[in-house]
Motif scaffolding. Sequence first.
Motif, PDB file in Angstrom:
ATOM      1  N   THR A   1       2.444 -17.164 -21.045  1.00 16.94           N
ATOM      2  CA  THR A   1       1.150 -17.841 -20.907  1.00 16.94           C
ATOM      3  C   THR A   1       0.921 -18.309 -19.478  1.00 16.94           C
ATOM      4  O   THR A   1      -0.133 -18.059 -18.891  1.00 16.94           O
ATOM      5  CB  THR A   1       1.080 -19.048 -21.868  1.00 16.94           C
ATOM      6  N   ARG A   2       1.900 -18.974 -18.915  1.00  6.98           N
ATOM      7  CA  ARG A   2       1.742 -19.504 -17.553  1.00  6.98           C
ATOM      8  C   ARG A   2       1.763 -18.393 -16.500  1.00  6.98           C
ATOM      9  O   ARG A   2       1.068 -18.481 -15.493  1.00  6.98           O
ATOM     10  CB  ARG A   2       2.826 -20.533 -17.250  1.00  6.98           C
ATOM     11  N   GLY A   3       2.541 -17.343 -16.715  1.00  7.87           N
ATOM     12  CA  GLY A   3       2.580 -16.226 -15.769  1.00  7.87           C
ATOM     13  C   GLY A   3       1.221 -15.583 -15.620  1.00  7.87           C
ATOM     14  O   GLY A   3       0.826 -15.149 -14.535  1.00  7.87           O
ATOM     15  N   LEU A   4       0.471 -15.534 -16.701  1.00  8.50           N
ATOM     16  CA  LEU A   4      -0.856 -14.925 -16.687  1.00  8.50           C
ATOM     17  C   LEU A   4      -1.808 -15.665 -15.738  1.00  8.50           C
ATOM     18  O   LEU A   4      -2.729 -15.072 -15.182  1.00  8.50           O
ATOM     19  CB  LEU A   4      -1.416 -14.904 -18.110  1.00  8.50           C
ATOM     20  N   HIS A   5      -1.575 -16.954 -15.526  1.00  6.80           N
ATOM     21  CA  HIS A   5      -2.415 -17.739 -14.611  1.00  6.80           C
ATOM     22  C   HIS A   5      -2.398 -17.147 -13.201  1.00  6.80           C
ATOM     23  O   HIS A   5      -3.384 -17.242 -12.468  1.00  6.80           O
ATOM     24  CB  HIS A   5      -1.936 -19.194 -14.571  1.00  6.80           C
ATOM     25  N   PHE A   6      -1.290 -16.551 -12.800  1.00  4.93           N
ATOM     26  CA  PHE A   6      -1.128 -16.044 -11.440  1.00  4.93           C
ATOM     27  C   PHE A   6      -1.560 -14.585 -11.281  1.00  4.93           C
ATOM     28  O   PHE A   6      -1.424 -14.012 -10.216  1.00  4.93           O
ATOM     29  CB  PHE A   6       0.335 -16.215 -10.997  1.00  4.93           C
ATOM     30  N   VAL A   7      -2.074 -13.994 -12.356  1.00  2.00           N
ATOM     31  CA  VAL A   7      -2.512 -12.597 -12.324  1.00  2.00           C
ATOM     32  C   VAL A   7      -4.009 -12.560 -12.043  1.00  2.00           C
ATOM     33  O   VAL A   7      -4.789 -13.242 -12.713  1.00  2.00           O
ATOM     34  CB  VAL A   7      -2.210 -11.895 -13.670  1.00  2.00           C
ATOM     35  N   GLU A   8      -4.391 -11.749 -11.067  1.00  2.00           N
ATOM     36  CA  GLU A   8      -5.818 -11.620 -10.784  1.00  2.00           C
ATOM     37  C   GLU A   8      -6.501 -10.831 -11.897  1.00  2.00           C
ATOM     38  O   GLU A   8      -5.842 -10.140 -12.674  1.00  2.00           O
ATOM     39  CB  GLU A   8      -6.045 -10.950  -9.424  1.00  2.00           C
ATOM     40  N   GLU A   9      -7.795 -10.946 -11.992  1.00  2.00           N
ATOM     41  CA  GLU A   9      -8.574 -10.237 -13.005  1.00  2.00           C
ATOM     42  C   GLU A   9      -8.298  -8.743 -12.919  1.00  2.00           C
ATOM     43  O   GLU A   9      -8.267  -8.181 -11.821  1.00  2.00           O
ATOM     44  CB  GLU A   9     -10.069 -10.517 -12.772  1.00  2.00           C
ATOM     45  N   ASP A  10      -8.029  -8.109 -14.037  1.00  2.00           N
ATOM     46  CA  ASP A  10      -7.713  -6.684 -14.151  1.00  2.00           C
ATOM     47  C   ASP A  10      -6.323  -6.356 -13.590  1.00  2.00           C
ATOM     48  O   ASP A  10      -5.985  -5.201 -13.397  1.00  2.00           O
ATOM     49  CB  ASP A  10      -8.786  -5.818 -13.474  1.00  2.00           C
ATOM     50  N   GLY A  11      -5.510  -7.388 -13.320  1.00  2.00           N
ATOM     51  CA  GLY A  11      -4.147  -7.188 -12.841  1.00  2.00           C
ATOM     52  C   GLY A  11      -3.179  -7.093 -14.014  1.00  2.00           C
ATOM     53  O   GLY A  11      -3.577  -7.098 -15.181  1.00  2.00           O
ATOM     54  N   PHE A  12      -1.899  -7.018 -13.695  1.00  2.00           N
ATOM     55  CA  PHE A  12      -0.879  -6.774 -14.707  1.00  2.00           C
ATOM     56  C   PHE A  12       0.162  -7.878 -14.765  1.00  2.00           C
ATOM     57  O   PHE A  12       0.607  -8.377 -13.737  1.00  2.00           O
ATOM     58  CB  PHE A  12      -0.153  -5.457 -14.418  1.00  2.00           C
ATOM     59  N   LEU A  13       0.547  -8.214 -15.981  1.00  2.00           N
ATOM     60  CA  LEU A  13       1.678  -9.096 -16.226  1.00  2.00           C
ATOM     61  C   LEU A  13       2.728  -8.258 -16.938  1.00  2.00           C
ATOM     62  O   LEU A  13       2.464  -7.696 -18.000  1.00  2.00           O
ATOM     63  CB  LEU A  13       1.276 -10.286 -17.101  1.00  2.00           C
ATOM     64  N   VAL A  14       3.900  -8.166 -16.344  1.00  2.00           N
ATOM     65  CA  VAL A  14       5.008  -7.435 -16.955  1.00  2.00           C
ATOM     66  C   VAL A  14       5.955  -8.472 -17.536  1.00  2.00           C
ATOM     67  O   VAL A  14       6.460  -9.327 -16.812  1.00  2.00           O
ATOM     68  CB  VAL A  14       5.753  -6.556 -15.926  1.00  2.00           C
ATOM     69  N   VAL A  15       6.166  -8.411 -18.838  1.00  2.00           N
ATOM     70  CA  VAL A  15       7.056  -9.353 -19.514  1.00  2.00           C
ATOM     71  C   VAL A  15       8.269  -8.584 -20.007  1.00  2.00           C
ATOM     72  O   VAL A  15       8.139  -7.643 -20.787  1.00  2.00           O
ATOM     73  CB  VAL A  15       6.356 -10.050 -20.705  1.00  2.00           C
ATOM     74  N   ILE A  16       9.437  -8.981 -19.543  1.00  2.00           N
ATOM     75  CA  ILE A  16      10.703  -8.369 -19.956  1.00  2.00           C
ATOM     76  C   ILE A  16      11.344  -9.343 -20.942  1.00  2.00           C
ATOM     77  O   ILE A  16      11.491 -10.534 -20.638  1.00  2.00           O
ATOM     78  CB  ILE A  16      11.609  -8.125 -18.742  1.00  2.00           C
ATOM     79  N   TYR A  17      11.710  -8.840 -22.107  1.00  2.00           N
ATOM     80  CA  TYR A  17      12.206  -9.725 -23.163  1.00  2.00           C
ATOM     81  C   TYR A  17      13.298  -9.042 -23.978  1.00  2.00           C
ATOM     82  O   TYR A  17      13.489  -7.825 -23.900  1.00  2.00           O
ATOM     83  CB  TYR A  17      11.051 -10.162 -24.075  1.00  2.00           C
ATOM     84  N   GLU A  18      13.998  -9.833 -24.751  1.00  2.00           N
ATOM     85  CA  GLU A  18      15.075  -9.326 -25.599  1.00  2.00           C
ATOM     86  C   GLU A  18      14.466  -8.616 -26.815  1.00  2.00           C
ATOM     87  O   GLU A  18      13.447  -9.053 -27.341  1.00  2.00           O
ATOM     88  CB  GLU A  18      15.949 -10.489 -26.052  1.00  2.00           C
ATOM     89  N   PRO A  19      15.082  -7.518 -27.293  1.00  2.00           N
ATOM     90  CA  PRO A  19      14.538  -6.790 -28.444  1.00  2.00           C
ATOM     91  C   PRO A  19      14.304  -7.663 -29.670  1.00  2.00           C
ATOM     92  O   PRO A  19      13.357  -7.439 -30.423  1.00  2.00           O
ATOM     93  CB  PRO A  19      15.597  -5.722 -28.724  1.00  2.00           C
ATOM     94  N   SER A  20      15.113  -8.674 -29.854  1.00  2.00           N
ATOM     95  CA  SER A  20      14.946  -9.562 -31.012  1.00  2.00           C
ATOM     96  C   SER A  20      13.664 -10.387 -30.931  1.00  2.00           C
ATOM     97  O   SER A  20      13.265 -11.008 -31.909  1.00  2.00           O
ATOM     98  CB  SER A  20      16.148 -10.495 -31.136  1.00  2.00           C
ATOM     99  N   GLN A  21      13.002 -10.388 -29.779  1.00  2.00           N
ATOM    100  CA  GLN A  21      11.787 -11.175 -29.587  1.00  2.00           C
ATOM    101  C   GLN A  21      10.504 -10.350 -29.726  1.00  2.00           C
ATOM    102  O   GLN A  21       9.424 -10.827 -29.410  1.00  2.00           O
ATOM    103  CB  GLN A  21      11.815 -11.837 -28.206  1.00  2.00           C
ATOM    104  N   GLU A  22      10.621  -9.147 -30.222  1.00  2.00           N
ATOM    105  CA  GLU A  22       9.462  -8.249 -30.305  1.00  2.00           C
ATOM    106  C   GLU A  22       8.315  -8.838 -31.135  1.00  2.00           C
ATOM    107  O   GLU A  22       7.159  -8.840 -30.708  1.00  2.00           O
ATOM    108  CB  GLU A  22       9.888  -6.902 -30.887  1.00  2.00           C
TER     109      GLU A  22
END
Length: 131
Positions: A74-95
């Motif tokens: 949620t907070r990472g998205l604040h730093f993404v410009e409009e039409d930009g990308f947020l890449v979230v790397i997470y553990e498989p158990s969190q799918e």
Amino acid sequence: CKRICDFVCQSKDEEGKYFSEIKDISNFFAVKNTNSSRKYHIVITQPASKMTYYKGIDCVDGLDKKDPLDYYTTRGLHFVEEDGFLVVIYEPSQESEMSRIIKGLNVKIEKKIVVKEQKYVAYEAMILRKV
């Protein structure tokens, strides 16, 4: 991730077109310095399940009560410009948790990356476009 990005973007850095920092984003929200926050075309976050630094620092909207995956996505998205990308790397158990989180955000899934051969020992990633 930072070292790889720094290495790959050396020429852009020399031109002044690349910026790389490691900070905990909760610090920006703790001092309410979000209006002047720089926006980026790509932001990468890899919240570990034991990351709790933000708890007690960023208390806006009760986000400090959320788990690390929810908070940093949620907070990472604040730093993404409009039409930009947020890449979230997470553990498989969190799918399933990740799917629940993005339902409440203004994003579109561009790509989901799963290495099936290493499903239980690797990470998964989602590339989200801010809409």
